[in-house]
Design a protein around this motif. Structure first.
Motif, PDB file in Angstrom:
ATOM      1  N   LEU A 197     -30.127  30.161   7.687  1.00  0.00           N
ATOM      2  CA  LEU A 197     -30.368  30.322   6.252  1.00  0.00           C
ATOM      3  C   LEU A 197     -31.336  29.277   5.722  1.00  0.00           C
ATOM      4  O   LEU A 197     -32.212  29.579   4.900  1.00  0.00           O
ATOM      5  CB  LEU A 197     -29.039  30.251   5.495  1.00  0.00           C
ATOM      6  N   TYR A 198     -31.192  28.042   6.168  1.00  0.00           N
ATOM      7  CA  TYR A 198     -32.083  26.990   5.686  1.00  0.00           C
ATOM      8  C   TYR A 198     -33.528  27.288   6.073  1.00  0.00           C
ATOM      9  O   TYR A 198     -34.444  27.198   5.246  1.00  0.00           O
ATOM     10  CB  TYR A 198     -31.660  25.637   6.265  1.00  0.00           C
ATOM     11  N   CYS A 199     -33.738  27.653   7.320  1.00  0.00           N
ATOM     12  CA  CYS A 199     -35.104  27.943   7.769  1.00  0.00           C
ATOM     13  C   CYS A 199     -35.658  29.192   7.097  1.00  0.00           C
ATOM     14  O   CYS A 199     -36.867  29.278   6.822  1.00  0.00           O
ATOM     15  CB  CYS A 199     -35.131  28.105   9.288  1.00  0.00           C
ATOM     16  N   LEU A 200     -34.788  30.149   6.813  1.00  0.00           N
ATOM     17  CA  LEU A 200     -35.216  31.356   6.111  1.00  0.00           C
ATOM     18  C   LEU A 200     -35.650  31.022   4.692  1.00  0.00           C
ATOM     19  O   LEU A 200     -36.719  31.461   4.231  1.00  0.00           O
ATOM     20  CB  LEU A 200     -34.079  32.381   6.093  1.00  0.00           C
ATOM     21  N   LEU A 201     -34.842  30.219   3.980  1.00  0.00           N
ATOM     22  CA  LEU A 201     -35.170  29.853   2.601  1.00  0.00           C
ATOM     23  C   LEU A 201     -36.413  28.970   2.518  1.00  0.00           C
ATOM     24  O   LEU A 201     -37.202  29.076   1.576  1.00  0.00           O
ATOM     25  CB  LEU A 201     -33.975  29.130   1.961  1.00  0.00           C
ATOM     26  N   MET A 202     -36.583  28.098   3.505  1.00  0.00           N
ATOM     27  CA  MET A 202     -37.734  27.186   3.504  1.00  0.00           C
ATOM     28  C   MET A 202     -38.951  27.802   4.189  1.00  0.00           C
ATOM     29  O   MET A 202     -39.989  27.151   4.316  1.00  0.00           O
ATOM     30  CB  MET A 202     -37.352  25.877   4.205  1.00  0.00           C
ATOM     31  N   LYS A 203     -38.820  29.055   4.643  1.00  0.00           N
ATOM     32  CA  LYS A 203     -39.905  29.779   5.306  1.00  0.00           C
ATOM     33  C   LYS A 203     -40.451  29.011   6.509  1.00  0.00           C
ATOM     34  O   LYS A 203     -41.656  28.879   6.704  1.00  0.00           O
ATOM     35  CB  LYS A 203     -41.019  30.089   4.304  1.00  0.00           C
ATOM     36  N   LYS A 204     -39.522  28.481   7.298  1.00  0.00           N
ATOM     37  CA  LYS A 204     -39.870  27.763   8.515  1.00  0.00           C
ATOM     38  C   LYS A 204     -39.545  28.631   9.726  1.00  0.00           C
ATOM     39  O   LYS A 204     -38.702  29.541   9.630  1.00  0.00           O
ATOM     40  CB  LYS A 204     -39.064  26.452   8.592  1.00  0.00           C
ATOM     41  N   PRO A 205     -40.174  28.387  10.861  1.00  0.00           N
ATOM     42  CA  PRO A 205     -39.816  29.135  12.076  1.00  0.00           C
ATOM     43  C   PRO A 205     -38.332  28.961  12.385  1.00  0.00           C
ATOM     44  O   PRO A 205     -37.791  27.861  12.275  1.00  0.00           O
ATOM     45  CB  PRO A 205     -40.682  28.485  13.162  1.00  0.00           C
ATOM     46  N   ASN A 206     -37.703  30.055  12.775  1.00  0.00           N
ATOM     47  CA  ASN A 206     -36.260  29.987  13.009  1.00  0.00           C
ATOM     48  C   ASN A 206     -35.964  29.484  14.417  1.00  0.00           C
ATOM     49  O   ASN A 206     -36.357  30.100  15.401  1.00  0.00           O
ATOM     50  CB  ASN A 206     -35.643  31.377  12.815  1.00  0.00           C
ATOM     51  N   PRO A 207     -35.248  28.346  14.533  1.00  0.00           N
ATOM     52  CA  PRO A 207     -34.990  27.757  15.850  1.00  0.00           C
ATOM     53  C   PRO A 207     -33.631  28.111  16.442  1.00  0.00           C
ATOM     54  O   PRO A 207     -33.207  27.480  17.413  1.00  0.00           O
ATOM     55  CB  PRO A 207     -35.050  26.255  15.532  1.00  0.00           C
ATOM     56  N   VAL A 208     -32.931  29.079  15.867  1.00  0.00           N
ATOM     57  CA  VAL A 208     -31.570  29.382  16.317  1.00  0.00           C
ATOM     58  C   VAL A 208     -31.531  29.695  17.808  1.00  0.00           C
ATOM     59  O   VAL A 208     -30.569  29.346  18.515  1.00  0.00           O
ATOM     60  CB  VAL A 208     -30.989  30.547  15.494  1.00  0.00           C
ATOM     61  N   GLY A 209     -32.566  30.324  18.315  1.00  0.00           N
ATOM     62  CA  GLY A 209     -32.592  30.712  19.719  1.00  0.00           C
ATOM     63  C   GLY A 209     -32.623  29.564  20.702  1.00  0.00           C
ATOM     64  O   GLY A 209     -32.362  29.772  21.899  1.00  0.00           O
ATOM     65  N   ASP A 210     -32.922  28.350  20.234  1.00  0.00           N
ATOM     66  CA  ASP A 210     -32.945  27.227  21.181  1.00  0.00           C
ATOM     67  C   ASP A 210     -31.551  26.698  21.506  1.00  0.00           C
ATOM     68  O   ASP A 210     -31.404  25.794  22.337  1.00  0.00           O
ATOM     69  CB  ASP A 210     -33.858  26.097  20.689  1.00  0.00           C
ATOM     70  N   LEU A 211     -30.536  27.217  20.840  1.00  0.00           N
ATOM     71  CA  LEU A 211     -29.119  26.904  21.100  1.00  0.00           C
ATOM     72  C   LEU A 211     -28.693  25.495  20.671  1.00  0.00           C
ATOM     73  O   LEU A 211     -27.549  25.113  20.880  1.00  0.00           O
ATOM     74  CB  LEU A 211     -28.763  27.084  22.585  1.00  0.00           C
ATOM     75  N   SER A 212     -29.582  24.726  20.039  1.00  0.00           N
ATOM     76  CA  SER A 212     -29.205  23.377  19.633  1.00  0.00           C
ATOM     77  C   SER A 212     -28.125  23.400  18.552  1.00  0.00           C
ATOM     78  O   SER A 212     -27.229  22.537  18.534  1.00  0.00           O
ATOM     79  CB  SER A 212     -30.423  22.602  19.123  1.00  0.00           C
ATOM     80  N   ALA A 213     -28.171  24.393  17.660  1.00  0.00           N
ATOM     81  CA  ALA A 213     -27.145  24.503  16.620  1.00  0.00           C
ATOM     82  C   ALA A 213     -25.793  24.872  17.230  1.00  0.00           C
ATOM     83  O   ALA A 213     -24.743  24.429  16.748  1.00  0.00           O
ATOM     84  CB  ALA A 213     -27.555  25.542  15.575  1.00  0.00           C
ATOM     85  N   VAL A 214     -25.816  25.670  18.289  1.00  0.00           N
ATOM     86  CA  VAL A 214     -24.569  26.022  18.978  1.00  0.00           C
ATOM     87  C   VAL A 214     -23.935  24.775  19.586  1.00  0.00           C
ATOM     88  O   VAL A 214     -22.726  24.545  19.466  1.00  0.00           O
ATOM     89  CB  VAL A 214     -24.839  27.071  20.075  1.00  0.00           C
ATOM     90  N   VAL A 215     -24.758  23.958  20.234  1.00  0.00           N
ATOM     91  CA  VAL A 215     -24.254  22.713  20.824  1.00  0.00           C
ATOM     92  C   VAL A 215     -23.670  21.806  19.749  1.00  0.00           C
ATOM     93  O   VAL A 215     -22.568  21.254  19.912  1.00  0.00           O
ATOM     94  CB  VAL A 215     -25.376  21.989  21.591  1.00  0.00           C
ATOM     95  N   THR A 216     -24.384  21.663  18.628  1.00  0.00           N
ATOM     96  CA  THR A 216     -23.888  20.831  17.526  1.00  0.00           C
ATOM     97  C   THR A 216     -22.555  21.353  17.017  1.00  0.00           C
ATOM     98  O   THR A 216     -21.622  20.578  16.771  1.00  0.00           O
ATOM     99  CB  THR A 216     -24.907  20.789  16.376  1.00  0.00           C
ATOM    100  N   GLY A 217     -22.443  22.670  16.878  1.00  0.00           N
ATOM    101  CA  GLY A 217     -21.209  23.255  16.369  1.00  0.00           C
ATOM    102  C   GLY A 217     -20.023  23.017  17.290  1.00  0.00           C
ATOM    103  O   GLY A 217     -18.928  22.675  16.835  1.00  0.00           O
ATOM    104  N   ILE A 218     -20.241  23.173  18.594  1.00  0.00           N
ATOM    105  CA  ILE A 218     -19.146  22.967  19.547  1.00  0.00           C
ATOM    106  C   ILE A 218     -18.718  21.502  19.569  1.00  0.00           C
ATOM    107  O   ILE A 218     -17.525  21.177  19.525  1.00  0.00           O
ATOM    108  CB  ILE A 218     -19.552  23.425  20.959  1.00  0.00           C
TER     109      ILE A 218
END
Length: 323
Positions: A62-83
């Protein structure tokens, strides 16, 4: 064939590692801790981990979508942070507080500083510290199995304590009376990820075997705590297995962005972590010091990198005479 232009000093080492591949290895290494937390504390552990991870991924998207930045979700770094963030919480953590922690980790600590590679500290670590500061009672509400309660009653301790908090009437630590096997297998109170040392060590072996991390920081960190504990007359093995030392050493202190990049720097980093952790544990007003030690040393990383930076090949040393 892709052209690669090298603009830094030689030698150059090129491999095919990617952020997604490295983060995938970290996720695999975290799986034993996830399984162990569900085995020890029940299926609600998986709910906490799932909600926190989904919140981290959602906030990043959502942040990258609102800020019109490339979406990095596919790099899995957010998944690691969440776990990792979820494994830093007790199983009884209300889900809405877990979501607040995810917001702090992803939006405040990571994205507002520029995204992956620009954060000043480990996002999950900052999320844990903020939750511990703002929701202290929730972050220290432990769940105990009948086996844990039996152990605590056996050493005449309060049923609300984790091993590092177990004290007698005079305030003296009773950690040395805690069964080592219970500490090793996670039969004690604490956050989800720090309890089972066996699961953490399995993850550590995987990370080192796949060359995802260097063992320099975890080994130096743990060895420093062991030496100081021995000199202070503490039960060394119990000190290493109790609390968040092993989990922090393996999964948080080794974060690429917030740890030194030279071997000498990693050793200095590990020494600093061990000294600060023991200082907080033994002489401060807290039973645990891992999170604050890592945060402090994260802030020191730019200086450590500068002081331990490798000389470029062929560079002249200061004071060298001209031929």
């Amino acid at each position: 064939m892709e052209n690669r232009y090298m603009v830094t000093a030689s030698p150059h080492i090129v491999d095919r590692s990617s952020t997604r591949g490295l983060m995938g290895n970290v996720i695999i290494a975290l799986l034993p801790c996830v399984v162990a937390s569900a085995w020890i504390f029940g299926l609600r552990a998986l709910l906490v981990i799932g909600v926190t991870t989904a919140a981290c991924v959602g906030f990043e998207y959502l942040y990258c979508l609102l800020m019109k930045k490339p979406n990095p979700v596919g790099d899995l770094s957010a998944v690691v942070t969440g776990i990792i963030l979820a494994l830093n919480m007790p199983v009884s953590m209300p889900l809405w507080i877990a979501i607040v922690g995810a917001f702090i980790a992803i939006v405040v600590t990571k994205q507002l500083f520029g995204g992956l590679g620009f954060n000043f500290a480990n996002p999950a670590l900052v999320g844990r510290i903020v939750l511990f500061t703002g929701f202290a009672s929730r972050m220290t509400t432990w769940t105990f199995t009948p086996r844990m309660e039996q152990t605590l009653s056996g050493i005449d301790a309060a049923a609300s304590a984790t091993p590092l908090q177990v004290v007698d009437a005079a305030g003296n630590s009773l950690l040395g009376q805690y069964p080592i096997m219970d500490l090793f297998l996670g039969q004690h109170g604490g956050v989800l990820g720090e309890t089972c040392a066996l699961a953490i060590l399995i993850g550590f072996v995987w990370l080192v075997a796949t060359r995802t991390i260097s063992p320099a920081i975890p080994v130096t960190y743990v060895a420093t705590v062991a030496v100081i504990s021995a000199l202070a007359g503490k039960p060394v093995l119990a000190e290493l297995l109790a609390g968040g030392l092993l989990f922090g050493a393996v999964f948080m202190a080794t974060d690429y962005v917030t740890s030194p990049f030279t071997l000498k720097g990693k050793i200095v980093f590990g020494l600093g972590l061990g000294i600060i952790t023991c200082g907080i544990r033994y002489w401060a007003n807290m039973a645990e010091g891992v999170s604050y030690a890592i945060l402090f040393m994260n802030l020191m990383v730019p200086y450590i990198n500068d002081l331990t930076r490798q000389k470029p090949l062929g560079a002249k040393k200061k004071g060298a005479k001209k031929a």
